[in-house]
Design a protein around this motif. Structure first.
Motif, short mmCIF file in Angstrom:
data_model
loop_
_atom_site.label_atom_id
_atom_site.label_comp_id
_atom_site.label_asym_id
_atom_site.label_seq_id
_atom_site.Cartn_x
_atom_site.Cartn_y
_atom_site.Cartn_z
N ALA A 171 0.81 -1.19 0.19
CA ALA A 171 0.04 -0.04 0.00
C ALA A 171 0.88 1.27 -0.06
O ALA A 171 0.76 2.20 -0.81
N ASN A 172 1.82 1.15 0.81
CA ASN A 172 2.80 2.49 1.07
C ASN A 172 3.41 2.48 -0.31
O ASN A 172 3.73 3.80 -0.93
N ALA A 173 3.94 1.58 -0.97
CA ALA A 173 4.79 1.69 -2.24
C ALA A 173 3.92 2.02 -3.45
O ALA A 173 4.31 3.07 -4.17
N LEU A 174 2.54 1.49 -3.40
CA LEU A 174 1.40 2.03 -4.31
C LEU A 174 1.36 3.42 -4.33
O LEU A 174 1.39 4.21 -5.39
N SER A 175 1.10 4.14 -3.08
CA SER A 175 0.82 5.40 -2.89
C SER A 175 1.93 6.34 -3.38
O SER A 175 1.86 7.41 -4.16
N GLY A 176 3.30 5.77 -2.86
CA GLY A 176 4.32 6.56 -3.50
C GLY A 176 4.77 6.49 -5.10
O GLY A 176 5.15 7.64 -5.53
N LEU A 177 4.30 5.34 -5.37
CA LEU A 177 4.70 5.18 -6.90
C LEU A 177 3.66 5.74 -7.76
O LEU A 177 3.93 6.09 -9.03
N GLY A 178 2.30 5.60 -7.49
CA GLY A 178 1.25 6.03 -8.21
C GLY A 178 0.59 5.02 -8.74
O GLY A 178 1.39 3.78 -9.29
N LEU A 179 -0.48 5.06 -9.04
CA LEU A 179 -1.50 3.83 -9.65
C LEU A 179 -0.75 3.39 -11.13
O LEU A 179 -0.59 2.21 -11.29
N PHE A 180 -0.53 4.39 -11.88
CA PHE A 180 -0.04 4.03 -13.34
C PHE A 180 1.17 3.36 -13.52
O PHE A 180 1.38 2.11 -13.82
N ASN A 181 2.22 3.86 -12.50
CA ASN A 181 3.60 3.46 -12.41
C ASN A 181 3.50 1.85 -11.83
O ASN A 181 4.18 0.97 -12.38
N SER A 182 2.54 1.54 -10.83
CA SER A 182 2.42 0.37 -10.39
C SER A 182 1.70 -0.75 -11.27
O SER A 182 2.30 -1.76 -11.22
N PHE A 183 1.04 -0.16 -12.16
CA PHE A 183 0.45 -0.88 -13.23
C PHE A 183 1.56 -1.33 -14.06
O PHE A 183 1.52 -2.68 -14.44
N LEU A 184 2.47 -0.31 -14.49
CA LEU A 184 3.51 -0.67 -15.30
C LEU A 184 4.37 -1.66 -14.54
O LEU A 184 4.90 -2.59 -15.51
N ILE A 185 4.46 -1.51 -13.04
CA ILE A 185 5.46 -2.61 -12.48
C ILE A 185 4.92 -3.99 -12.33
O ILE A 185 5.66 -4.83 -13.00
N GLY A 186 3.54 -4.00 -12.38
CA GLY A 186 2.93 -5.24 -12.52
C GLY A 186 3.01 -5.84 -14.14
O GLY A 186 3.33 -7.07 -13.98
N CYS A 187 3.08 -5.11 -14.87
CA CYS A 187 2.98 -5.75 -16.38
C CYS A 187 4.68 -6.30 -16.66
O CYS A 187 4.79 -7.30 -17.16
N SER A 188 5.37 -5.24 -16.09
CA SER A 188 6.77 -5.77 -16.39
C SER A 188 7.31 -7.02 -15.59
O SER A 188 7.89 -7.70 -16.04
N TYR A 189 6.62 -7.16 -14.58
CA TYR A 189 6.64 -8.45 -13.67
C TYR A 189 6.02 -9.60 -14.66
O TYR A 189 6.83 -10.74 -14.70
N ILE A 190 5.06 -9.45 -15.09
CA ILE A 190 4.49 -10.58 -15.71
C ILE A 190 5.21 -10.91 -16.64
O ILE A 190 5.59 -12.08 -17.32
N GLN A 250 19.93 -9.75 -14.08
CA GLN A 250 19.11 -10.90 -14.77
C GLN A 250 18.41 -11.45 -13.47
O GLN A 250 17.11 -11.66 -13.62
N TRP A 251 19.18 -11.78 -12.41
CA TRP A 251 18.51 -12.31 -10.98
C TRP A 251 17.44 -11.64 -10.55
O TRP A 251 16.25 -12.02 -10.35
N VAL A 252 17.51 -10.38 -10.36
CA VAL A 252 16.49 -9.51 -9.79
C VAL A 252 15.27 -9.40 -10.74
O VAL A 252 13.94 -9.48 -10.59
N THR A 253 15.73 -9.21 -12.11
CA THR A 253 14.64 -8.63 -13.21
C THR A 253 13.72 -9.97 -13.17
O THR A 253 12.38 -10.04 -13.32
N ASN A 254 14.26 -11.11 -13.34
CA ASN A 254 13.42 -12.56 -13.26
C ASN A 254 12.48 -12.53 -12.18
O ASN A 254 11.56 -13.58 -12.58
N ARG A 255 12.67 -12.06 -11.04
CA ARG A 255 11.64 -12.11 -9.94
C ARG A 255 11.03 -11.01 -9.68
O ARG A 255 10.00 -11.25 -9.14
N PHE A 256 11.30 -9.87 -9.94
CA PHE A 256 10.57 -8.57 -9.83
C PHE A 256 10.27 -7.80 -11.09
O PHE A 256 9.40 -7.02 -10.77
N GLY A 257 10.75 -8.32 -11.98
CA GLY A 257 10.44 -7.26 -13.23
C GLY A 257 11.42 -6.40 -13.37
O GLY A 257 11.99 -5.69 -12.75
N SER A 258 11.52 -5.80 -14.60
CA SER A 258 12.51 -4.93 -14.88
C SER A 258 12.27 -3.49 -14.39
O SER A 258 13.21 -2.82 -14.08
N ARG A 259 10.87 -3.20 -14.38
CA ARG A 259 10.71 -1.80 -13.88
C ARG A 259 10.91 -1.49 -12.62
O ARG A 259 11.28 -0.72 -12.08
#
Ligand SMILES: Cc1cc2nc3c(=O)[nH]c(=O)nc-3n(C[C@H](O)[C@H](O)[C@H](O)COP(=O)(O)OP(=O)(O)OC[C@H]3O[C@@H](n4cnc5c(N)ncnc54)[C@H](O)[C@@H]3O)c2cc1C
Length: 471
Positions: free
Chosen positions: A100-119, A134-143
């Motif tokens: 919740a804290n990260a979402l409010s700090g990053l904003g909804l749109f940015n959080s949506f993009l983070i979700g997409c890049s994770y998928i 590569q290790w981190v991106t594979n687990r958390f997404g590039s964004r």
């Protein structure tokens, strides 16, 4: 045969070995090159203000180590609450991240993009997984990697994340993905992990108090700790270390022993051996790299203005990597109604930052802390700089081969034990450094512990989302 153990280094591992030998009534001498004990885990005092070299949290899952810390310090071993946050883009983010804290700090749109890049990363992972990125991106997404891992990690290591081995990420942030991090954060069921994250132990007067007390108690039990004694050479013959050449403020002395425990950096150990090891072993030792740390310590004529124990500064606009608020580690770290900050700068020994004068560094620290707008800088009335040349063993793509070369050469010495963080060139926290020291003593008494296995595969590091700790 009667034992006489020579211990090189008076940091947490060397002192643990000394203390353990003293308890067991085994004669031991600890040589410490500096004028104080504690190594990187020391506490430096200035006008009744106390500063760690970085902040040193005491936390462990190893019972022997916890028991040892309790035994040494008793009631002065405080249980403290932790608040650490990330400062990024002018905003604070709780660390460990909370959705919740990260979402409010990053904003909804940015959080949506983070979700997409994770998928995307889950569907098309980067393989083979060789480096940190590569290790981190594979687990958390590039964004998310770009937002919370890349800048800080590159500040700490001073190299591109693609040059850091995936193994290091696996060791520090093992077994975690974005999904499990979110689940953890929402349904914090694992109380052990939660406790490790939210609380930690800390000596009333800083980590140095633990190791000063350990040295004093070892001495009371018959152990010896000699300050300003630097082991320059280790002479060997027929697979045994015979004696150490130790330089003191007056002259050099030869110290014989039946067994030797080394906590000095493994690269220094290799170059101290007489006769010299083969060229390829010397080359391997010289190729090991260490990241340095300098701290700019500010004394402030006002009560603590920030609620944090420490803050990770991800902001790329400043060189500073972390801020320690020592009054929140323990109120006894500062005089009444005063406070302090320890600003951490990761660098290479002799690089531009390292070579700046103390005056220039103090100016830099004040300028950067002022540009972040976190405290009223008018109240800063004094400051000083500490430089630590060897702080972080660098796990670059070659280090494992170098260590293998060194290890196979050192195997011939039947009376030499290595331990500690730099002694083993391992990213060991205090507890693992201490455990290797306890094992080293037991090995001398006939046990067969493999100290290299400590911190190799036990589930331990903070299972939390965000940039790995830089301890
Ligand atoms: C910034 C930072 C933050 C950290 N935070 C944490 C934390 O929060 N929690 C945690 O558990 N761990 C933390 N650590 C790790 C912790 O500092 C180490 O695990 C611990 O200090 C290692 O102890 P050691 O005795 O192996 O090495 P050191 O602490 O380096 O001690 C080695 C000693 O050997 C001496 N020496 C070296 N060469 C010679 C020689 N030739 N002759 C005689 N003496 C010699 C040195 O002067 C030194 O005193 C942190 C480390 C850093 C760098």
């Amino acid at each position: 045969m009667l034992k006489k153990i020579i211990i090189i280094g008076g940091g947490p591992s060397g002192l643990t070995a000394t203390y353990d030998c003293a308890k067991r009534k085994i004669p031991a001498i600890c040589f410490e090159s500096d004028n104080m004990v504690g190594g990187i885990s020391r506490t430096v005092e200035r006008n009744n203000f106390r500063f760690d070299i970085g902040g040193h949290r005491f936390f462990t899952k190893i019972r022997q180590v916890n028991d040892l810390w309790d035994e040494v310090l008793g009631e002065d071993f405080l249980l403290r609450h932790r608040l650490s946050r990330i400062f990024y883009n002018g905003k604070f983010f709780n660390y460990p991240l909370q959705p919740a804290n990260a979402l409010s700090g990053l904003g909804l749109f940015n959080s949506f993009l983070i979700g997409c890049s994770y998928i995307k990363s889950r569907l098309f992972p980067a393989l083979p997984e060789e480096n940190f990125e590569q290790w981190v991106t594979n687990r958390f997404g590039s964004r998310l990697y770009q937002t919370f891992f890349k800048t800080y990690t590159e500040k700490v290591w001073g190299i591109d994340c693609r040059e850091i081995r995936a193994e290091w990420a696996a060791q520090r942030i093992r077994g975690l993905s974005l999904w499990s991090a979110v689940v953890n954060a929402l349904f914090k069921k694992n109380t052990t992990i939660k406790t490790l994250i939210d609380e930690f132990h800390y000596p009333r007067l800083g980590p140095g108090q633990m190791y000063e007390t350990m040295a004093a108690k070892a001495k009371e039990m018959g152990g010896e700790v000699r300050l300003n004694h630097c082991v320059k050479e280790l002479h060997h013959k027929d697979g045994r270390i015979k004696f150490a050449l130790v330089s003191t403020q007056e002259d050099d002395i030869c110290q014989e022993g039946t067994d030797f425990i080394s906590t000095m950096p493994i690269s220094s150990l290799i170059t101290s051996l007489c006769p010299c090891p083969p060229q390829k072993v010397l080359e391997a030792a010289r190729s090991l790299r260490y990241r340095a740390l300098l701290t700019i310590n500010l004394l402030i004529d006002a009560p603590q203005q920030l609620p944090d124990t420490w803050i990770y500064v991800h902001d790329p606009g400043v060189k500073m990597g972390r801020i320690q608020c020592f009054a929140n580690w323990s109120p006894h770290m500062v005089p009444d109604k005063k406070s302090s900050l320890g600003l951490e700068y990761f660098c290479w020994e002799n690089d531009g930052l390292w070579s700046m004068s103390d005056r220039q560094l103090l100016q830099l620290g004040k300028k950067e802390i002022s540009s972040l707008g976190l405290i009223d800088t008018d109240k800063i009335f004094d400051g000083f700089v500490i430089r630590m040349p060897k702080c972080y063993p660098v796990y670059d793509e070659y280090y494992a081969n170098h260590i293998m070369t060194i290890k196979s050469y050192l195997q011939q010495f039947e009376n030499l034990q290595l331990c500690g963080r730099y002694g083993l060139f391992k990213y060991n926290n205090m507890d693992h450094s201490i455990l290797t020291a306890l094992y080293a003593v037991e090995n001398i008494l006939g046990a067969g512990h493999n100290v290299w296995d400590v911190n190799a595969d036990d589930e331990y590091h903070e299972e939390e989302l965000s940039s790995p700790e830089s301890g």
